[in-house]
Write a protein that holds these residues in place. Structure first.
Motif, mmCIF file in Angstrom:
data_model
loop_
_atom_site.group_PDB
_atom_site.id
_atom_site.type_symbol
_atom_site.label_atom_id
_atom_site.label_comp_id
_atom_site.label_asym_id
_atom_site.label_seq_id
_atom_site.Cartn_x
_atom_site.Cartn_y
_atom_site.Cartn_z
ATOM 1 N N ARG A 99 0.926 -1.274 0.032
ATOM 2 C CA ARG A 99 0.074 0.015 0.187
ATOM 3 C C ARG A 99 0.828 1.137 -0.068
ATOM 4 N N ARG B 57 0.920 3.903 -3.117
ATOM 5 C CA ARG B 57 0.818 5.457 -2.779
ATOM 6 C C ARG B 57 1.746 6.100 -3.431
ATOM 7 N N THR C 35 -4.906 4.533 -4.153
ATOM 8 C CA THR C 35 -5.013 3.200 -3.459
ATOM 9 C C THR C 35 -5.388 2.211 -4.342
#
Length: 539
Positions: free
Chosen positions: A265, A269, A275
């Motif tokens: 994640r 980003r 996301t």
């Protein structure tokens, strides 16, 4: 006597040292009172007095030595002990650091330049550093000398300065190694977030080199989120080097079973600016996850190969260089535009599993200009396809006949009335008006045909020129590569596009607005060889 004067470097008024040493005191006095009838000596006496370099004042020698290249100073130190002592003056080496590598900081007091030691470290190197740790890891610059900075840091690692392409499978990359303050830093340049091709490049540090102690350069890996840690650099050969991290645990996040998820994640980003839930296209999700898994395998050791910026010529269509381009689900990629006589090439610096880095993504035939139809007819994809396929057929026939390219012909779009507008006796309209406006520097209206997709809809609505070109397409894993016809669209000095006919897709490219040092090719031949080398690695 003339030879003596040249050897000892003294004027005739002071006499010759070598001659005086051989004679006794009486002979010396008698010799000084007698006139010397040597014609050569009389000629020397008539000229200005000479002075040896050894007799110059120290401050003048410092000024002379400081103007010489740093690579010549070690040889100068072997001349005599006096030169060796003078070359220990730090002012000489400070000037060499500034003029050869752009170092402006003052080792004794960095605040003189308007930037404190803390700001230099915190802003350039590690924004996450805490004040408590700062003093323990900040180098002790007050006890260092510019001579150590030059010899142990700048000169030692001078071969890695410039632009490099990391060997990360099909993905490639762009690394810029620069002297930044009192550090050598390797910045990885990343395209802006898809699809904002006009935004500036992003960059992050991968490694840094600096002097923690006198005469000892320290290499630190900057990958991960736990700050700098121990690393290693090996210069394999002149145009290749490798980096290795000795503490890969700093690349991982602490989180137990959720560690991998948090890492993904965070990477997503930074890489895409969003996301996974924001990406609804299933195929794009697969490509993103594949890239994360693949590139994560290279966080321990990487090899880099030098790349050059393309040479520029006055007759180039636009200034060559690096551009950011849209590539559908693969996101934004970096392409190098270069000119080779009657052709222009776009070489991928970053790539994807279909067309890897190093391959020629587009090739433009600058001798085959295409005249677009008027805006209404341009919206019809079949009309544009007919114009492009006419040129492709002409190219095919010439290749089969074994002939060189014929006199370039500009396929004209027929208007709804049938004959080309530029051949009509009526006032120019449609394609003819567009051609006239383009030749006058005003450009012509441009719009994508119906059915052609584009990641970025904010493309210019006016173009200068269009040329026939081919684009490289392939299956996953660079299988069955094929060059397909397309249209190269020049908008302005910093933007161009390519319309992929078979894919019904449009790529928009925007120039990378950055200044790169130590990146010029030593010769056009060296640049061409570099292109062949990076292409052969992925062929």
């Amino acid at each position: 006597m003339a030879v003596c004067a040249r050897l000892c470097g003294v004027g005739p008024a002071r006499g010759c040292r070598r001659r005086q040493q051989r004679r006794g005191p009486a002979e010396t006095a008698a010799g000084d009172s007698e006139a010397d009838t040597d014609p050569e000596e009389e000629r020397i006496e008539a000229g200005p007095a000479r002075c040896s370099l050894l007799e110059l004042p120290p401050e003048l020698l410092v000024e002379i030595f400081a103007s010489l290249p740093g690579t010549d100073l070690p040889s100068l130190a072997q001349v005599c002990s006096r030169f060796r002592r003078i070359l220990h003056t730090d002012t000489i080496w400070r000037r060499r650091c500034r003029e050869e590598y752009g170092v402006c900081e003052n080792l004794r007091k960095l605040e003189i330049t308007g930037v404190s030691c803390r700001d230099v470290y915190a802003k350039r190197i590690n924004p996450r550093v805490k004040s408590g740790r700062f003093m323990k890891i900040l180098p002790d610059y007050e006890h260092m000398e510019y001579r150590d900075v030059y010899t142990c840091l700048l000169h030692r690692y001078r071969h890695i300065l410039g632009l490099w392409q990391p060997d990360i499978g099909p993905y490639g990359g762009l690394l810029n190694v620069v002297v930044d303050g009192l550090f050598i830093i390797g910045w990885m340049y990343l395209p802006p977030h898809d699809p904002h091709v006009g935004d500036p490049m992003r960059f992050k540090p991968l490694f840094r080199i600096h002097l923690m102690e006198r005469k000892s350069a320290t290499v630190e890996c900057m990958y991960g989120h736990k700050g700098p840690h121990n690393g290693h650099i090996q210069i394999v050969k002149r145009d290749e080097f490798s980096t290795k991290c000795n503490q890969t645990d700093h690349h991982r996040m602490s989180g137990g079973r959720q560690e991998g998820t948090w890492e993904f994640r965070t990477w997503l980003r930074e890489e895409w600016g969003r996301t996974l839930e924001d990406i609804f296209h299933e195929h794009m999700q697969e490509l993103i996850l594949m890239k994360f898994i693949y590139t994560s395998q290279y966080d321990n050791c990487l090899t880099y190969r030098r790349i050059y910026l393309p040479p520029s010529h006055p007759d180039d269509l636009i200034k060559p260089g690096l551009f950011k381009g849209t590539y559908g689900s693969h996101g934004l990629e970096i392409v190098m535009l270069s000119f080779h006589g009657s052709r222009a090439r776009g070489t991928k610096i970053t790539g994807d599993p279909n067309i890897p880095a190093g391959q020629q993504t587009v090739e433009i035939d600058l001798q085959r200009r295409i005249q677009l139809p008027d805006v209404e007819n341009l919206r019809n994809f079949n009309e544009l396809s007919r114009i492009v396929l006419e040129v492709r057929e002409q190219v095919r026939q010439e290749q089969e006949a074994g002939e060189g390219p014929a006199t370039p012909r500009e396929p004209s779009a027929k208007g709804p009335e049938g004959p080309p507008a530029k051949d009509s006796k009526e006032p120019a309209s449609g394609a003819g008006a567009a051609e006239e406006s383009a030749s006058s520097g005003q450009g012509q209206p441009f719009v994508l045909p119906v059915g052609v997709s584009s990641r970025n809809e904010d493309y210019p609505r006016t173009c200068r020129l269009c040329f026939y070109g081919t684009g490289l397409i392939a299956g996953h894993g660079f299988t069955s590569p094929e060059r397909t016809p397309g249209v190269f669209v020049l908008f302005d000095e910093d933007r161009f596009g390519f319309l992929w006919l078979e894919l019904k897709s449009f790529s928009l490219y925007s120039r990378v607005q950055a200044t790169f040092q130590n990146a010029d090719a030593p010769s056009p031949q060296a640049f061409d060889e570099m292109l062949r080398n990076i292409q052969s690695l992925t062929s």
